[in-house]
Structures are given as structure tokens and as C-alpha cells.
Motif scaffolding. Structure first.
Motif, PDB file in Angstrom:
ATOM      1  N   VAL A 237       0.276  -1.775  -5.829  1.00  0.00           N
ATOM      2  CA  VAL A 237       0.802  -0.442  -6.133  1.00  0.00           C
ATOM      3  C   VAL A 237      -0.394   0.446  -6.456  1.00  0.00           C
ATOM      4  O   VAL A 237      -1.472  -0.050  -6.778  1.00  0.00           O
ATOM      5  N   SER A 238      -0.172   1.753  -6.373  1.00  0.00           N
ATOM      6  CA  SER A 238      -1.279   2.657  -6.710  1.00  0.00           C
ATOM      7  C   SER A 238      -1.380   2.789  -8.228  1.00  0.00           C
ATOM      8  O   SER A 238      -0.402   2.585  -8.952  1.00  0.00           O
ATOM      9  N   GLU A 239      -2.568   3.161  -8.668  1.00  0.00           N
ATOM     10  CA  GLU A 239      -2.786   3.313 -10.102  1.00  0.00           C
ATOM     11  C   GLU A 239      -1.972   4.482 -10.658  1.00  0.00           C
ATOM     12  O   GLU A 239      -1.437   4.414 -11.767  1.00  0.00           O
ATOM     13  N   VAL A 240      -1.837   5.533  -9.854  1.00  0.00           N
ATOM     14  CA  VAL A 240      -1.055   6.703 -10.288  1.00  0.00           C
ATOM     15  C   VAL A 240       0.397   6.304 -10.544  1.00  0.00           C
ATOM     16  O   VAL A 240       0.992   6.672 -11.564  1.00  0.00           O
ATOM     17  N   ASP A 241       0.962   5.542  -9.617  1.00  0.00           N
ATOM     18  CA  ASP A 241       2.369   5.137  -9.765  1.00  0.00           C
ATOM     19  C   ASP A 241       2.540   4.179 -10.941  1.00  0.00           C
ATOM     20  O   ASP A 241       3.519   4.267 -11.683  1.00  0.00           O
ATOM     21  N   PHE A 242       1.598   3.265 -11.087  1.00  0.00           N
ATOM     22  CA  PHE A 242       1.675   2.316 -12.203  1.00  0.00           C
ATOM     23  C   PHE A 242       1.617   3.064 -13.537  1.00  0.00           C
ATOM     24  O   PHE A 242       2.386   2.791 -14.460  1.00  0.00           O
ATOM     25  N   ARG A 243       0.732   4.035 -13.628  1.00  0.00           N
ATOM     26  CA  ARG A 243       0.595   4.793 -14.879  1.00  0.00           C
ATOM     27  C   ARG A 243       1.838   5.636 -15.160  1.00  0.00           C
ATOM     28  O   ARG A 243       2.237   5.801 -16.316  1.00  0.00           O
ATOM     29  N   GLU A 244       2.432   6.165 -14.102  1.00  0.00           N
ATOM     30  CA  GLU A 244       3.657   6.965 -14.288  1.00  0.00           C
ATOM     31  C   GLU A 244       4.748   6.099 -14.918  1.00  0.00           C
ATOM     32  O   GLU A 244       5.459   6.524 -15.837  1.00  0.00           O
ATOM     33  N   LEU A 245       4.873   4.864 -14.433  1.00  0.00           N
ATOM     34  CA  LEU A 245       5.842   3.922 -15.007  1.00  0.00           C
ATOM     35  C   LEU A 245       5.525   3.659 -16.480  1.00  0.00           C
ATOM     36  O   LEU A 245       6.412   3.759 -17.351  1.00  0.00           O
TER      37      LEU A 245
ATOM     38  N   GLY B  58       6.091   5.704  -8.379  1.00  0.00           N
ATOM     39  CA  GLY B  58       6.374   5.727  -9.811  1.00  0.00           C
ATOM     40  C   GLY B  58       7.840   5.992 -10.104  1.00  0.00           C
ATOM     41  O   GLY B  58       8.445   5.368 -10.980  1.00  0.00           O
ATOM     42  N   HIS B  59       8.450   6.926  -9.358  1.00  0.00           N
ATOM     43  CA  HIS B  59       9.857   7.266  -9.615  1.00  0.00           C
ATOM     44  C   HIS B  59      10.777   6.090  -9.307  1.00  0.00           C
ATOM     45  O   HIS B  59      11.787   5.892  -9.961  1.00  0.00           O
ATOM     46  N   GLU B  60      10.399   5.268  -8.304  1.00  0.00           N
ATOM     47  CA  GLU B  60      11.218   4.079  -7.995  1.00  0.00           C
ATOM     48  C   GLU B  60      11.094   3.041  -9.103  1.00  0.00           C
ATOM     49  O   GLU B  60      12.066   2.408  -9.506  1.00  0.00           O
TER      50      GLU B  60
END
Ligand code: ZN
Length: 251
Positions: free
Chosen positions: A212-220, A181-183
Motif C-alpha cells: 500500500v502507499s504510505e499516504v493511504d496507510f497514514r490516512e487510515l 485510504g478511504h477503502e
């Protein structure tokens, strides 16, 4: 116009961000779109229309388009360079005329099921040529002839699309598979710092080999929705139309 000149983005945002998704995958319908809708964000979904069952394949995307997302053209046959896959047929064994027919047939099918509207194109596998060796030729001019924009790929993580300088028939995007997510939000912050346009390319959300993971996608998505003064999040076709209008006004 200076190549680094920047348009006024809608809502006074610092930059434009497009979230694009390839291949009409199930996780886009089940995971990405509900979350985008919840946050009021709109994306671009590049669809293939292969074989005889294309109407059935496009059916679930009617509601998606009605909610303001873009359904883009990703060809009927998804023809890529054959070398990396060891295939008999590929872009090397086709012609510009055959490829144009394939792309326009996809357009006809999208028009029939989803309604006629301006849409952008996406190069399958990011490949942009037909033929090989001495007969190899770019098919970018073909896309420029028929579409507001064609989505390709950046060569570097630091790249953005400068509105005054980018080739809209070959817009750069970041392949986002396996990013955290941070990237992902770092790529968008870079565009905000430049006042430019960045495009992120996704395939599956926890689906397939380039996901991508759902967590990272949601963070974005959470980050983009939280800071509307920094990010104008809009489909590829709309940002390209905005840039074209701005270029015409500034000429
Ligand atoms: Zn694809």
C-alpha cells in the motif's frame, strides 16, 4: 449467547481493529512502526524464522515488542500451497507432524530472542491445509491447540469477525494491498457499525508486489487515532484474549 452479542470493548470503543503485517519486511520497521508509535497505535507483526540467520533476523524486532506491538508466529519455513507457484515442495507434500514441528520451532526461536509470551499465529499465504486430494486435511485444529488465535482471510469485503460467533483459530482479515485510504478506513467503519472486530493485513508499505502507499496507510492510521471512541486498536493476540475472557464470563 446470541451470535451477534457484542462485548464491552476497552475504553468504551464501538469496535476492535487489529492492524497486522506479514513477513517482517523492512518497510514495516522503517515506515509503519514509526508512524504507529507516533500515534500511539499498536500492531501485530508476523515473523518468519528461516535458515541459520534467524537470530539476526529477529534482532530489530526486540525494540518493537518492547513498545507493545505483538510479534506473531508465521512459521520458520513459510510453507504455502505449491500449485500457484509451481514448486516441488509445499503444503501438499508435507504432513501435520512436520508442519507442527516447524511452527513450534518458530515459537521456540521467537521465545528465545523476543521473550516468552502469548502470541497469535498467521497462516502463510492464508493456506490452511496439508496434503492434497483424498489425503488433504485442515491444520486449523493444530493452531487451535497451540495458539490464542490464528489469522486467516475473509472471503468478502463486507465481512467482520463477530466476537460471539467467530472461530478464533481462523480469524478473518482483509488483504489490504493496493487499497486507498478511504477503502481501508471504510473497512474499519463497517466493524464499528456492527460492534465487531476487523483485522487488516498488510505486507509492504511502498515495498514489494503486495503493498500500500504510505499516504493511504497514514490516512487510515490518522482516522483510527482521531476516533478512539469508535476504534479500540490492539494486537490480534490481545483482542482474541479479550474475546475469550468475555466468552468465559458470559458462559
Ligand atoms: Zn507470509
Amino acid at each position: 449467547m446470541e451470535p451477534t452479542a457484542i462485548p464491552e470493548w476497552p475504553g468504551g470503543a464501538a469496535c476492535a481493529v487489529s492492524l497486522s503485517f506479514d513477513d517482517g519486511m523492512t518497510s514495516q520497521l522503517e515506515r509503519a512502526i514509526p508512524y504507529l508509535d507516533r500515534l500511539g497505535l499498536r500492531g501485530t507483526f508476523y515473523l518468519n524464522t528461516p535458515g541459520d540467520a534467524w537470530r539476526e533476523r529477529l534482532e530489530p524486532w526486540k525494540a518493537v515488542v518492547e513498545k507493545g506491538h505483538e510479534a506473531g508466529n508465521h512459521t520458520c519455513s513459510h510453507l504455502c500451497s505449491r500449485g500457484p507457484f509451481g514448486r516441488e515442495k509445499g503444503l501438499e507434500t508435507t504432513t501435520l507432524n512436520a508442519l507442527e514441528a516447524d511452527i513450534l520451532e518458530c515459537e521456540r526461536r521467537l521465545d528465545e530472542v523476543l521473550g516468552k509470551r502469548a502470541r497469535s499465529f498467521c497462516y502463510p499465504c492464508y493456506d490452511r491445509h496439508v496434503g492434497e486430494g483424498e489425503s488433504r486435511a485442515s491444520y486449523v485444529p493444530l493452531i487451535a491447540k497451540h495458539f490464542v488465535a490464528g489469522r486467516g482471510k475473509f472471503n468478502g469485503l463486507h465481512h467482520v469477525n463477530f466476537p460471539a460467533a467467530c472461530d478464533l483459530s481462523c480469524v478473518g482479515s482483509h488483504a489490504c494491498e493496493r487499497m486507498g485510504g478511504h477503502e481501508l478506513l471504510g473497512l474499519c467503519e463497517r466493524a464499528a457499525n456492527k460492534g465487531a472486530w476487523t483485522v487488516l493485513t498488510f505486507h509492504g508499505i511502498l515495498e514489494g508486489h503486495v503493498s500500500v502507499s504510505e499516504v493511504d496507510f497514514r490516512e487510515l492510521c490518522d482516522h483510527l487515532a482521531r476516533y478512539p471512541e469508535r476504534f479500540w486498536v490492539a494486537p490480534v493476540v490481545e483482542v482474541a484474549q479479550r474475546i475469550r475472557a468475555w466468552r468465559a464470563e458470559s458462559a
